[in-house]
Design a protein around this motif. Structure first.
Motif, PDB file in Angstrom:
ATOM      1  N   GLY A 115       0.858  -1.181   0.000  1.00 20.94           N
ATOM      2  CA  GLY A 115       0.000   0.000   0.000  1.00 20.94           C
ATOM      3  C   GLY A 115       0.888   1.222   0.000  1.00 20.94           C
ATOM      4  N   MET A 116       1.949   1.166  -0.790  1.00 20.75           N
ATOM      5  CA  MET A 116       2.973   2.203  -0.723  1.00 20.75           C
ATOM      6  C   MET A 116       2.783   3.260  -1.784  1.00 20.75           C
ATOM      7  SD  MET A 116       6.387   0.153   0.370  1.00 20.75           S
ATOM      8  CE  MET A 116       6.444  -1.107  -0.893  1.00 20.75           C
ATOM      9  N   PRO A 117       3.133   4.513  -1.473  1.00 17.41           N
ATOM     10  CA  PRO A 117       3.116   5.567  -2.481  1.00 17.41           C
ATOM     11  C   PRO A 117       4.145   5.270  -3.572  1.00 17.41           C
ATOM     12  CG  PRO A 117       3.400   6.504  -0.269  1.00 17.41           C
ATOM     13  CD  PRO A 117       3.574   5.022  -0.153  1.00 17.41           C
ATOM     14  N   ASP A 118       3.944   5.896  -4.730  1.00 16.09           N
ATOM     15  CA  ASP A 118       4.919   5.832  -5.815  1.00 16.09           C
ATOM     16  C   ASP A 118       6.179   6.574  -5.371  1.00 16.09           C
ATOM     17  OD1 ASP A 118       6.440   6.262  -8.096  1.00 16.09           O
ATOM     18  OD2 ASP A 118       4.678   6.506  -9.393  1.00 16.09           O
ATOM     19  N   PRO A 119       7.298   5.863  -5.225  1.00 15.63           N
ATOM     20  CA  PRO A 119       8.495   6.523  -4.673  1.00 15.63           C
ATOM     21  C   PRO A 119       9.100   7.561  -5.607  1.00 15.63           C
ATOM     22  CG  PRO A 119       9.001   4.260  -5.318  1.00 15.63           C
ATOM     23  CD  PRO A 119       7.521   4.446  -5.485  1.00 15.63           C
ATOM     24  N   THR A 120       8.789   7.462  -6.911  1.00 22.99           N
ATOM     25  CA  THR A 120       9.351   8.457  -7.829  1.00 22.99           C
ATOM     26  C   THR A 120       8.674   9.820  -7.644  1.00 22.99           C
ATOM     27  OG1 THR A 120       7.797   8.013  -9.635  1.00 22.99           O
ATOM     28  CG2 THR A 120       9.777   6.640  -9.538  1.00 22.99           C
TER      29      THR A 120
ATOM     30  N   PHE B 277       8.045  11.225  -4.586  1.00 22.64           N
ATOM     31  CA  PHE B 277       8.434  11.934  -3.360  1.00 22.64           C
ATOM     32  C   PHE B 277       9.055  13.286  -3.731  1.00 22.64           C
ATOM     33  CE2 PHE B 277       9.047   7.524  -1.349  1.00 22.64           C
ATOM     34  CZ  PHE B 277       7.812   7.573  -0.716  1.00 22.64           C
TER      35      PHE B 277
ATOM     36  N   SER C 157       1.616  10.284   5.585  1.00 27.80           N
ATOM     37  CA  SER C 157       2.201   9.131   4.885  1.00 27.80           C
ATOM     38  C   SER C 157       1.830   9.086   3.411  1.00 27.80           C
ATOM     39  CB  SER C 157       1.757   7.820   5.548  1.00 27.80           C
ATOM     40  OG  SER C 157       2.380   7.670   6.795  1.00 27.80           O
ATOM     41  N   LYS C 158       0.572   9.378   3.079  1.00 26.03           N
ATOM     42  CA  LYS C 158       0.137   9.249   1.689  1.00 26.03           C
ATOM     43  C   LYS C 158       0.260  10.565   0.921  1.00 26.03           C
ATOM     44  CE  LYS C 158      -1.077   5.011   2.736  1.00 26.03           C
ATOM     45  NZ  LYS C 158      -0.866   4.971   4.179  1.00 26.03           N
TER      46      LYS C 158
ATOM     47  N   ALA D  14       5.264  11.558   2.760  1.00 21.50           N
ATOM     48  CA  ALA D  14       6.157  10.391   2.750  1.00 21.50           C
ATOM     49  C   ALA D  14       5.946   9.564   4.013  1.00 21.50           C
ATOM     50  CB  ALA D  14       7.613  10.835   2.652  1.00 21.50           C
ATOM     51  N   PRO D  15       5.735   8.249   3.836  1.00 13.32           N
ATOM     52  CA  PRO D  15       5.521   7.398   5.016  1.00 13.32           C
ATOM     53  C   PRO D  15       6.778   7.221   5.863  1.00 13.32           C
ATOM     54  CG  PRO D  15       5.367   6.109   2.980  1.00 13.32           C
ATOM     55  CD  PRO D  15       5.578   7.513   2.577  1.00 13.32           C
ATOM     56  N   GLY D  16       7.961   7.444   5.258  1.00 13.06           N
ATOM     57  CA  GLY D  16       9.219   7.294   5.988  1.00 13.06           C
ATOM     58  C   GLY D  16       9.421   8.346   7.059  1.00 13.06           C
TER      59      GLY D  16
ATOM     60  N   PHE E 287       1.741   2.071  -6.387  1.00 12.73           N
ATOM     61  CA  PHE E 287       3.164   1.722  -6.378  1.00 12.73           C
ATOM     62  C   PHE E 287       3.696   1.196  -7.709  1.00 12.73           C
ATOM     63  CE2 PHE E 287       6.803  -1.025  -5.210  1.00 12.73           C
ATOM     64  CZ  PHE E 287       7.595  -0.088  -4.572  1.00 12.73           C
TER      65      PHE E 287
ATOM     66  N   GLU F 190      15.084   7.270  -2.130  1.00 11.52           N
ATOM     67  CA  GLU F 190      13.661   6.936  -1.994  1.00 11.52           C
ATOM     68  C   GLU F 190      13.375   6.034  -0.804  1.00 11.52           C
ATOM     69  OE1 GLU F 190      12.919   5.191  -5.770  1.00 11.52           O
ATOM     70  OE2 GLU F 190      12.974   7.121  -6.809  1.00 11.52           O
TER      71      GLU F 190
ATOM     72  N   ALA G 129      14.588   6.026   2.031  1.00 11.83           N
ATOM     73  CA  ALA G 129      14.557   6.742   3.317  1.00 11.83           C
ATOM     74  C   ALA G 129      13.217   7.436   3.540  1.00 11.83           C
ATOM     75  CB  ALA G 129      15.690   7.757   3.378  1.00 11.83           C
ATOM     76  N   LEU G 130      12.395   7.523   2.481  1.00  7.70           N
ATOM     77  CA  LEU G 130      11.104   8.210   2.585  1.00  7.70           C
ATOM     78  C   LEU G 130       9.929   7.237   2.545  1.00  7.70           C
ATOM     79  CD1 LEU G 130      11.943  11.167   0.172  1.00  7.70           C
ATOM     80  CD2 LEU G 130      11.874  11.227   2.675  1.00  7.70           C
ATOM     81  N   GLN G 131      10.220   5.981   2.321  1.00  6.30           N
ATOM     82  CA  GLN G 131       9.174   4.964   2.106  1.00  6.30           C
ATOM     83  C   GLN G 131       8.886   4.188   3.402  1.00  6.30           C
ATOM     84  OE1 GLN G 131       6.508   4.073   0.612  1.00  6.30           O
ATOM     85  NE2 GLN G 131       7.303   3.779  -1.488  1.00  6.30           N
ATOM     86  N   TYR G 132       7.805   3.408   3.401  1.00  9.04           N
ATOM     87  CA  TYR G 132       7.615   2.410   4.462  1.00  9.04           C
ATOM     88  C   TYR G 132       8.839   1.504   4.486  1.00  9.04           C
ATOM     89  CZ  TYR G 132       2.622   3.557   4.825  1.00  9.04           C
ATOM     90  OH  TYR G 132       1.431   4.192   5.030  1.00  9.04           O
TER      91      TYR G 132
ATOM     92  N   ALA H 118      12.147   5.546   8.411  1.00  7.39           N
ATOM     93  CA  ALA H 118      13.298   5.151   7.596  1.00  7.39           C
ATOM     94  C   ALA H 118      14.274   6.320   7.481  1.00  7.39           C
ATOM     95  CB  ALA H 118      12.820   4.707   6.210  1.00  7.39           C
TER      96      ALA H 118
END
Lengths: 382, 382
Positions: free
Chosen positions: A24-29, A31, A223-224, A227-229, A360, B47, B49-52, B258
Motif C-alpha cells: 500500500g505504498m506511495p509511488d516513490p518516484t 516523493f 504518509s500518503k 512520505a511514510p518514511g 506503487f 527513496e 529513506a522516505l518509504q515504508y 526510515a
C-alpha cells in the motif's frame, strides 16, 4: 499474535522482479525530494528539531495541522491535535484507552489489515459490517448494535476511498452513521489517509466536519500525501480521549521524532503541499485509469471489481468457489503479488476476493501484471 | 495513568528563565549539525529513506548497529537487532510481551521514571531493590526472588551511570546478577543509554558482553550519543522475544522512520561517531566537575550526593525529614527546577532525595543554580 500476510509480501516485494500489487505504498518516484532537500538542510540546524519534544507534538506542527483541518471544515485549534508516530500509533493508543479483552470494535468488512491487528493485540473482537457501493450497511450496523450494544466500544470507519475496497461512504450514510452512533452512545473513529487523493467526482468532506460530529475521533497522516518514511500523523478527538492517548503515548515512545515533525510542518507552511497533491492526483489518476482499463481488457467474465474515485486500491471479486489465498503461490510463480481478501475480513471470509494496489507499480507493470493475473484467474478458474 | 512530574517539568523548562536541572536532555549546542546537514541533504534523495520500511528496521542500520555492538563485546549479527522508536518503545514492547496485570518487574530503586511508567501501563508492579556504591544489592535481590519468584517476570537494570542515581554496577555484581538470574530463571533487561559517556575511570563493559549472557536483552540508543529528536534505538535479545516484540511493533507503529534510521546509519558509517563522542565526553566531563565543585561549595552540611563516573545525573540526598517534593514550588520561585526523588522510587519513598541533571544546563547556570539550590536547602532545612 501472528505475522501478517502483508508483512511477508513486503519481503517479497524486495525481490525486484515481482510486480507489486500487494503493498500500500506511495509511488516513490513522486516523493518531493527537491523540496525536502531544501527543508532538511535548514531544519537540521535547528536544535529543537534534534531534541526531545513534547509528547503531544511540537506546537508549530499542531498549529499547522489545525489550520489544514480547518480548511477541510474541521473546526479545531492546536490544543485539539495530538501528533502520532504514524496513524498506526493512533490506532494502538485508542485501543489501549478504549479496549479490554472481549470488547468489540465495529468496522466495515473488509477493513484495514493493521487496524484489525491493533484491535486484536488488545484481545478485542472485530465485528465486520457488510458494505455496498455507498459504504457500510446502516441496517446491518443497527441490528448488530441492537444485539451487542454493551460489548461494542467504538465504530471504526475509513469512509473515503476505503482500504482495501476503494469504496466511499455517501453523505447520506455519513449522516446516518452520526445519528446511529449518537443514538447508541458509541464513539466513531474516522480514519482518513486517502481523503486528499481524489481523481474523479466530488471531494468528500470528512464525517468530523459534518454538524454535531464533535464526538468523532479523526485520524490524518502525512504518509500518503508526503512520505511514510517520516512517520508523522495526527489525531483530533474528544478532550478526555486525547488526554488519555497522550499519557499512553508517553509510556510508548515519549514523543514522535521532532525532526520529521519539523520537516512536515515546513513542507506545509512553505506552501509545497497544494502543488504536490496536484501532481499526486494527476499521476495516480492515470494509473487508476490504466488499471481499470487493463482489468476490462484482461479479466475473464465472472470477475468483478470496484471503481474507486480516489485512493490507492481496487477490490477484485472472483467467481464463487475460487480461493485467492490458494492461488497466491501460483501468482508469485508468475511474478505478481496481491493480498488475498480473507486477511481483511474480521471473520476470515472473502476467500474469493483480493486487494490490488495501483499507486506503487509503474504503468508498464500495471498492464503486464493485470494481463498475467487475468491469465492466472482463467487457468485456475477454468 | 497519571501525568508525570518530568512531563510537567518539560513544560516549565520552556520558560526560559528557569535553570533546568530537571530534564534528562543532551546539551543542544553539541548536536553535530554540520555532519547531519551533510548527511540529510543526500539521504533525503534516497527513496528508501522516505518509504515504508521493514518493522525490524532497515537492514543497513541493523548491520551497522551489530558491528557497533560487536566492538563492545556483544557478539551479534544484524538478525539479532530490532530497531525501535527510542528505547522507550523497547520498554513498551517488552512489557507487552512479558507482562500481565499483577506481574512484577524487579529493578533498582530508584530507577528510570518512564520505565516505571511503561511497566505500570501494563498493570504490573515494580519491586525496587536498594543500591549502594556498587549498584543493586544482590542479597536484597535474592531475598525478594525467594519470596516472590513466581510473580517476577524479569529484572530491569541500568547498570552503567544509572538514571537517576549516577551509580555504576561493579563487575562483581554484574557477574552475580547473571548467576542469580540464571539460577531463578528470570530474564534480564539491560538498559544502556549512557555507557558511551565515560568521564573518569574504567569504561564498563555491558552485562550482555560477559560470558553466558545470551539470555540478557540489551537496549542501546542514539538519543544520548547523537540526537533524541531522531527517535532511533536498538534492542538485542533472545530470538523468541525479538520475534514477539517485532510483531507487537507492527501493530504499534508499523516501523521506525526510515529517514531517521538512515541518518543514524550514515552518521556511524561515515566515522563521525568516535570524534563526536570524544567531544561529548570532554564537555560533559567539565560540566560534571563544575557541578560537583559547586555542590561542595554551596550545599550545607548534612547533604550528600553521588559522584558519577559518567552519564548525565547526580543523585542528591537531603537530611532526613526534608521533602524535595514540597520544596519544589519554592525552587521554581527561585527559578531552578529538579525532579524530586519520590517519582523514581517504585514505592514512593525517597522524599528527601532529588535528581540533578548536568548535561543540559550551561556552566554559568550550573554554578548559579547550585548556589540557589544550596541557599534554598539551608532556608527550608534550617
Amino acid at each position: 499474535m501472528r505475522a501478517s500476510e502483508v508483512r511477508e509480501l513486503l519481503k517479497l516485494i524486495e525481490q525486484e522482479d515481482i510486480i507489486p500489487f500487494g503493498g500500500g505504498m506511495p509511488d516513490p518516484t513522486l516523493f518531493p525530494k527537491d523540496e525536502l532537500a531544501r527543508i532538511v538542510e535548514e531544519v537540521v540546524r535547528d536544535e529543537r528539531a534534534l531534541q526531545y519534544s513534547p509528547t503531544e507534538g511540537i506546537r508549530p506542527l499542531r498549529e499547522t495541522v489545525a489550520k489544514l483541518l480547518r480548511s477541510k471544515g474541521i473546526e479545531v485549534t492546536y490544543e485539539d491535535v495530538l501528533i502520532t508516530t504514524g496513524s498506526q500509533q493512533a490506532l494502538d493508543l485508542i485501543s489501549k484507552v478504549y479496549l479490554d479483552p472481549g470488547d468489540v470494535v465495529v468496522s466495515e468488512s473488509p477493513t484495514y489489515l493493521s487496524a484489525i491487528g491493533a484491535f486484536r493485540s488488545y484481545e478485542a473482537d472485530i465485528a465486520g459490517i457488510e458494505m455496498d457501493k455507498g459504504g457500510m450497511d446502516m441496517d446491518g450496523l443497527r441490528s448488530y448494535l441492537d444485539k451487542e450494544w454493551k460489548r461494542c466500544k467504538f465504530i471504526y470507519t475509513i469512509p473515503t476511498y476505503q482500504n482495501p475496497s476503494g469504496i466511499t461512504m455517501s453523505y447520506e450514510r455519513r449522516r446516518e452513521l452520526l445519528e446511529i452512533a449518537r443514538e447508541y452512545g458509541k464513539p466513531i473513529v474516522e480514519d482518513d489517509p486517502y481523503g486528499e487523493l481524489t481523481y474523479e467526482g466530488e471531494v468528500m468532506k470528512p464525517i468530523r466536519s459534518l454538524p454535531n460530529s464533535d464526538f468523532v475521533t479523526y485520524l490524518g497522516t502525512a504518509s500518503k500525501i508526503l512520505a511514510p518514511g517520516l512517520r508523522v500523523a495526527w489525531m483530533v478527538g474528544p478532550k478526555d480521549l486525547l488526554r488519555k492517548c497522550s499519557l499512553a503515548k508517553q509510556a510508548t515512545d515519549l514523543c514522535t521524532p521532532a525532526l520529521t515533525q519539523t520537516i512536515t510542518k515546513e513542507f506545509i507552511d512553505r506552501g509545497y503541499l497544494a502543488g504536490h497533491l496536484e501532481k499526486l492526483r494527476s499521476i495516480y489518476r492515470v494509473k487508476r485509469d490504466a488499471i481499470l482499463e487493463a482489468m476490462k481488457n484482461y479479466f475473464p467474465p465472472g470477475v468483478t471489481w470496484t471503481h474507486p474515485n480516489g485512493g490507492m486500491f481496487i477490490w477484485v471479486t472472483l467467481p464463487h468457489g475460487m480461493d485467492t489465498s490458494k492461488m497466491l503461490p501460483k501468482a508469485l510463480e508468475k511474478k505478481i503479488a496481491y493480498v488475498s481478501g480473507g486477511a481483511f475480513h474480521p471473520d476470515g471470509s472473502g476467500e474469493n476476493t483480493m486487494r490490488i494496489n495501483f499507486s506503487f507499480p509503474t504503468l508498464e507493470e500495471i498492464d503486464e501484471g493485470i494481463k498475467r493475473l487475468g491469465e492466472l484467474i482463467e487457468e485456475v478458474g477454468g
